[in-house]
Design an enzyme around this catalytic site. Structure first.
Site, PDB file in Angstrom:
ATOM      1  N   LYS A  83      -0.480   5.330   0.412  1.00 30.89           N
ATOM      2  CA  LYS A  83      -0.609   6.113  -0.714  1.00 30.89           C
ATOM      3  C   LYS A  83      -1.457   7.241  -0.340  1.00 30.89           C
ATOM      4  O   LYS A  83      -1.485   8.512  -0.755  1.00 30.89           O
ATOM      5  CB  LYS A  83      -1.223   5.307  -1.933  1.00 30.89           C
ATOM      6  CG  LYS A  83      -0.248   4.172  -2.308  1.00 30.89           C
ATOM      7  CD  LYS A  83      -0.753   3.588  -3.309  1.00 30.89           C
ATOM      8  CE  LYS A  83      -1.945   2.750  -3.177  1.00 30.89           C
ATOM      9  NZ  LYS A  83      -2.079   1.695  -1.954  1.00 30.89           N
ATOM     10  N   ARG A 114      -3.697  -0.062 -11.789  1.00 31.97           N
ATOM     11  CA  ARG A 114      -3.311  -1.178 -10.646  1.00 31.97           C
ATOM     12  C   ARG A 114      -2.807  -2.607 -11.692  1.00 31.97           C
ATOM     13  O   ARG A 114      -2.563  -3.547 -11.098  1.00 31.97           O
ATOM     14  CB  ARG A 114      -4.303  -1.492 -10.018  1.00 31.97           C
ATOM     15  CG  ARG A 114      -4.050  -1.145  -8.385  1.00 31.97           C
ATOM     16  CD  ARG A 114      -5.646  -1.708  -7.735  1.00 31.97           C
ATOM     17  NE  ARG A 114      -5.633  -1.825  -6.468  1.00 31.97           N
ATOM     18  CZ  ARG A 114      -5.671  -0.790  -5.381  1.00 31.97           C
ATOM     19  NH1 ARG A 114      -5.915   0.564  -5.800  1.00 31.97           N
ATOM     20  NH2 ARG A 114      -5.731  -1.210  -4.271  1.00 31.97           N
ATOM     21  N   ARG A 167      -6.190   0.458  10.418  1.00 34.36           N
ATOM     22  CA  ARG A 167      -6.552   1.442   9.628  1.00 34.36           C
ATOM     23  C   ARG A 167      -7.988   2.154  10.161  1.00 34.36           C
ATOM     24  O   ARG A 167      -8.993   1.172  10.239  1.00 34.36           O
ATOM     25  CB  ARG A 167      -6.696   1.512   8.044  1.00 34.36           C
ATOM     26  CG  ARG A 167      -7.108   2.658   7.267  1.00 34.36           C
ATOM     27  CD  ARG A 167      -6.795   2.769   6.218  1.00 34.36           C
ATOM     28  NE  ARG A 167      -7.079   1.349   5.338  1.00 34.36           N
ATOM     29  CZ  ARG A 167      -6.679   1.202   4.048  1.00 34.36           C
ATOM     30  NH1 ARG A 167      -5.942   2.163   3.384  1.00 34.36           N
ATOM     31  NH2 ARG A 167      -6.976   0.170   3.111  1.00 34.36           N
ATOM     32  N   ARG A 212     -12.922  -0.191   7.401  1.00 32.72           N
ATOM     33  CA  ARG A 212     -13.584  -0.571   6.013  1.00 32.72           C
ATOM     34  C   ARG A 212     -13.561  -2.038   6.074  1.00 32.72           C
ATOM     35  O   ARG A 212     -12.701  -2.536   6.873  1.00 32.72           O
ATOM     36  CB  ARG A 212     -12.188  -0.187   4.973  1.00 32.72           C
ATOM     37  CG  ARG A 212     -12.435   1.029   4.373  1.00 32.72           C
ATOM     38  CD  ARG A 212     -11.322   1.549   3.583  1.00 32.72           C
ATOM     39  NE  ARG A 212     -10.862   0.824   2.594  1.00 32.72           N
ATOM     40  CZ  ARG A 212     -10.025   0.937   1.827  1.00 32.72           C
ATOM     41  NH1 ARG A 212      -9.362   1.687   1.765  1.00 32.72           N
ATOM     42  NH2 ARG A 212      -9.396  -0.329   0.895  1.00 32.72           N
ATOM     43  N   ARG A 215      -5.691  -9.314  -0.766  1.00 34.83           N
ATOM     44  CA  ARG A 215      -5.438  -8.048  -1.361  1.00 34.83           C
ATOM     45  C   ARG A 215      -3.908  -8.178  -1.602  1.00 34.83           C
ATOM     46  O   ARG A 215      -3.534  -7.456  -2.640  1.00 34.83           O
ATOM     47  CB  ARG A 215      -6.141  -6.727  -0.420  1.00 34.83           C
ATOM     48  CG  ARG A 215      -7.522  -6.755  -0.655  1.00 34.83           C
ATOM     49  CD  ARG A 215      -8.269  -5.821   0.244  1.00 34.83           C
ATOM     50  NE  ARG A 215      -7.764  -4.570   0.112  1.00 34.83           N
ATOM     51  CZ  ARG A 215      -7.793  -3.554   1.218  1.00 34.83           C
ATOM     52  NH1 ARG A 215      -7.928  -4.022   2.233  1.00 34.83           N
ATOM     53  NH2 ARG A 215      -7.195  -2.295   1.148  1.00 34.83           N
TER      54      ARG A 215
HETATM   55  P1  ADP Z   1      -5.762   0.571  -0.747  1.00 34.24           P
HETATM   56  O1  ADP Z   1      -6.095   1.987  -0.231  1.00 34.24           O
HETATM   57  O2  ADP Z   1      -5.940  -0.186   0.557  1.00 34.24           O
HETATM   58  O3  ADP Z   1      -5.008   0.165  -1.780  1.00 34.24           O
HETATM   59  P2  ADP Z   1      -8.334   0.949  -2.378  1.00 34.24           P
HETATM   60  O4  ADP Z   1      -8.788   1.916  -1.490  1.00 34.24           O
HETATM   61  O5  ADP Z   1      -7.178   1.781  -3.339  1.00 34.24           O
HETATM   62  O6  ADP Z   1      -7.402   0.297  -1.646  1.00 34.24           O
HETATM   63  O7  ADP Z   1      -9.142   0.015  -3.091  1.00 34.24           O
HETATM   64  C1  ADP Z   1     -10.015  -0.536  -2.582  1.00 34.24           C
HETATM   65  C2  ADP Z   1     -10.590  -1.730  -3.584  1.00 34.24           C
HETATM   66  O8  ADP Z   1     -11.281  -0.802  -4.593  1.00 34.24           O
HETATM   67  C3  ADP Z   1      -9.629  -2.696  -4.102  1.00 34.24           C
HETATM   68  O9  ADP Z   1      -9.415  -3.826  -3.394  1.00 34.24           O
HETATM   69  C4  ADP Z   1     -10.589  -3.033  -5.685  1.00 34.24           C
HETATM   70  O10 ADP Z   1     -11.557  -3.930  -5.236  1.00 34.24           O
HETATM   71  C5  ADP Z   1     -11.014  -1.588  -5.936  1.00 34.24           C
HETATM   72  N1  ADP Z   1     -10.165  -0.830  -6.587  1.00 34.24           N
HETATM   73  C6  ADP Z   1      -9.307   0.440  -6.352  1.00 34.24           C
HETATM   74  N2  ADP Z   1      -8.402   0.754  -7.345  1.00 34.24           N
HETATM   75  C7  ADP Z   1      -8.609  -0.051  -8.233  1.00 34.24           C
HETATM   76  C8  ADP Z   1      -8.168  -0.433  -9.715  1.00 34.24           C
HETATM   77  N3  ADP Z   1      -7.147   0.594 -10.199  1.00 34.24           N
HETATM   78  N4  ADP Z   1      -8.312  -1.538 -10.418  1.00 34.24           N
HETATM   79  C9  ADP Z   1      -9.199  -2.417 -10.106  1.00 34.24           C
HETATM   80  N5  ADP Z   1      -9.870  -2.117  -8.737  1.00 34.24           N
HETATM   81  C10 ADP Z   1      -9.482  -1.243  -7.939  1.00 34.24           C
HETATM   82  P1  ADP Z   2      -2.707   3.101   1.042  1.00 38.22           P
HETATM   83  O1  ADP Z   2      -3.634   4.245   0.652  1.00 38.22           O
HETATM   84  O2  ADP Z   2      -1.679   2.913   0.442  1.00 38.22           O
HETATM   85  O3  ADP Z   2      -3.499   1.969   1.195  1.00 38.22           O
HETATM   86  P2  ADP Z   2      -3.168   4.500   3.650  1.00 38.22           P
HETATM   87  O4  ADP Z   2      -2.525   6.076   3.526  1.00 38.22           O
HETATM   88  O5  ADP Z   2      -4.588   4.110   3.887  1.00 38.22           O
HETATM   89  O6  ADP Z   2      -2.555   3.544   2.689  1.00 38.22           O
HETATM   90  O7  ADP Z   2      -2.296   4.055   5.033  1.00 38.22           O
HETATM   91  C1  ADP Z   2      -2.494   2.569   5.753  1.00 38.22           C
HETATM   92  C2  ADP Z   2      -2.795   2.693   6.965  1.00 38.22           C
HETATM   93  O8  ADP Z   2      -1.357   2.968   7.408  1.00 38.22           O
HETATM   94  C3  ADP Z   2      -3.629   3.852   7.819  1.00 38.22           C
HETATM   95  O9  ADP Z   2      -4.145   3.421   8.999  1.00 38.22           O
HETATM   96  C4  ADP Z   2      -2.356   4.939   8.024  1.00 38.22           C
HETATM   97  O10 ADP Z   2      -2.787   5.834   9.000  1.00 38.22           O
HETATM   98  C5  ADP Z   2      -1.098   4.115   8.312  1.00 38.22           C
HETATM   99  N1  ADP Z   2       0.133   4.737   7.841  1.00 38.22           N
HETATM  100  C6  ADP Z   2       0.261   5.539   6.659  1.00 38.22           C
HETATM  101  N2  ADP Z   2       1.734   5.654   6.596  1.00 38.22           N
HETATM  102  C7  ADP Z   2       2.357   5.393   7.651  1.00 38.22           C
HETATM  103  C8  ADP Z   2       3.531   5.458   8.241  1.00 38.22           C
HETATM  104  N3  ADP Z   2       4.479   6.014   7.513  1.00 38.22           N
HETATM  105  N4  ADP Z   2       4.101   4.728   9.354  1.00 38.22           N
HETATM  106  C9  ADP Z   2       3.022   4.077  10.038  1.00 38.22           C
HETATM  107  N5  ADP Z   2       1.650   4.147   9.659  1.00 38.22           N
HETATM  108  C10 ADP Z   2       1.453   4.683   8.596  1.00 38.22           C
END
Ligand code: ADP
Ligand code: ADP
Ligand code: ZN
Length: 223
Positions: free
Chosen positions: A18, A93, A132, A165, A176
């Site tokens: 994302k 979410r 990541r 992270r 998660r």
């Molecule tokens: P990822 O990119 O791996 O999906 P995020 O950076 O979006 O993770 O979120 C990191 C943490 O922040 C989540 O595990 C949760 O604790 C909190 N968080 C983020 N967005 C939300 C949301 N919309 N509702 C509740 N908690 C959230």
């Molecule tokens: P999210 O915001 O949904 O948690 P991220 O954009 O942070 O996901 O991506 C999670 C990890 O996967 C990062 O290390 C990123 O560089 C890698 N990644 C993202 N898209 C791809 C893809 N299409 N193929 C392989 N690795 C990817």
């Protein structure tokens, strides 16, 4: 394309891509990337009062309660750069958050124009999250194998230091994903029933996913 505000939701499990895709799409769409996780991490970094209220949830990989999360995101969306839309990443979410967002947007005479759900198998997500790395200065996202920086540990964009992270460590990652399946995945059905959902195969190279997402962002009314 109409002048209708472009509120687009990127839905998908942790690691689906994302954040990576939002950074690529925001220019094309001309709307800011609003990531709830980034907003929370800013509070943690700045050690705000709000940050102290939410830190434990984030460290454990649990969701922050809906009222706190929704208030934080809606405050961001009320800023002037979000007047014509936003690319929402990581919010909503839960069904509760989705309903609160619908309500708040409709009070402004606005609505979500499309929900893009990025689909990736769990075993791939675990690999992605454990490799990541994020830039401490600008938030750019890398992967040690799939999307490495030119220089080890340094951001290509700004030269900042890359870090892992805390919640990307193996134990928290599994938890998660469980939270995603229990609390967030019902949103797929919620938006499908409303005719707003497009599913995208996220288990492809970054450029290919980007191409498919761009083709799906039409914002042409009914959806
Ligand atoms: P990822 O990119 O791996 O999906 P995020 O950076 O979006 O993770 O979120 C990191 C943490 O922040 C989540 O595990 C949760 O604790 C909190 N968080 C983020 N967005 C939300 C949301 N919309 N509702 C509740 N908690 C959230
Ligand atoms: P999210 O915001 O949904 O948690 P991220 O954009 O942070 O996901 O991506 C999670 C990890 O996967 C990062 O290390 C990123 O560089 C890698 N990644 C993202 N898209 C791809 C893809 N299409 N193929 C392989 N690795 C990817
Ligand atoms: Zn950087």
């Amino acid at each position: 394309m109409s002048s209708e505000p472009k509120f687009i939701v990127l839905l998908g499990p942790p690691g689906a891509g994302k954040g990576t895709q939002a950074a690529l799409l925001q220019e094309t769409l001309g709307v800011p990337h609003v990531a709830s996780g980034d907003l929370f991490r800013e509070h943690l970094l700045n050690k705000t009062k709000f940050g102290r209220q939410v830190v434990t949830y984030i460290e454990r990989g649990e969701l922050v309660p809906d009222d706190l999360t929704t208030a934080m995101v809606m405050e961001r969306l009320s800023q002037s750069d979000c007047q014509h839309g936003a690319l929402l990443d990581g919010f909503p979410r839960t069904i509760g958050q989705a309903m609160a967002l619908d309500q708040a947007l409709s009070e402004r005479g606005q609505r979500i124009c499309r929900v893009l759900s990025i689909v990736v198998p769990d075993e791939v997500l675990v690999e992605r999250l454990s490799g990541r790395r994020v830039c401490r200065s600008c938030g750019a996202v890398y992967h040690v194998i799939f999307n490495p920086p030119h220089q080890d540990g340094r951001c290509d964009r700004c030269g900042g230091e890359l870090y892992q992270r805390d919640d990307d460590r193996p134990g928290t990652v599994r938890y998660r994903l469980k939270v995603y399946w229990e609390q967030t995945s019902p949103l797929i059905e919620y938006y499908k029933q409303r005719g707003m959902l497009t599913e995208i195969n996220g288990d492809q190279p970054i450029e290919k996913v980007e191409e498919e997402l761009k083709a799906a962002v039409t914002c042409d009314g009914r959806g």
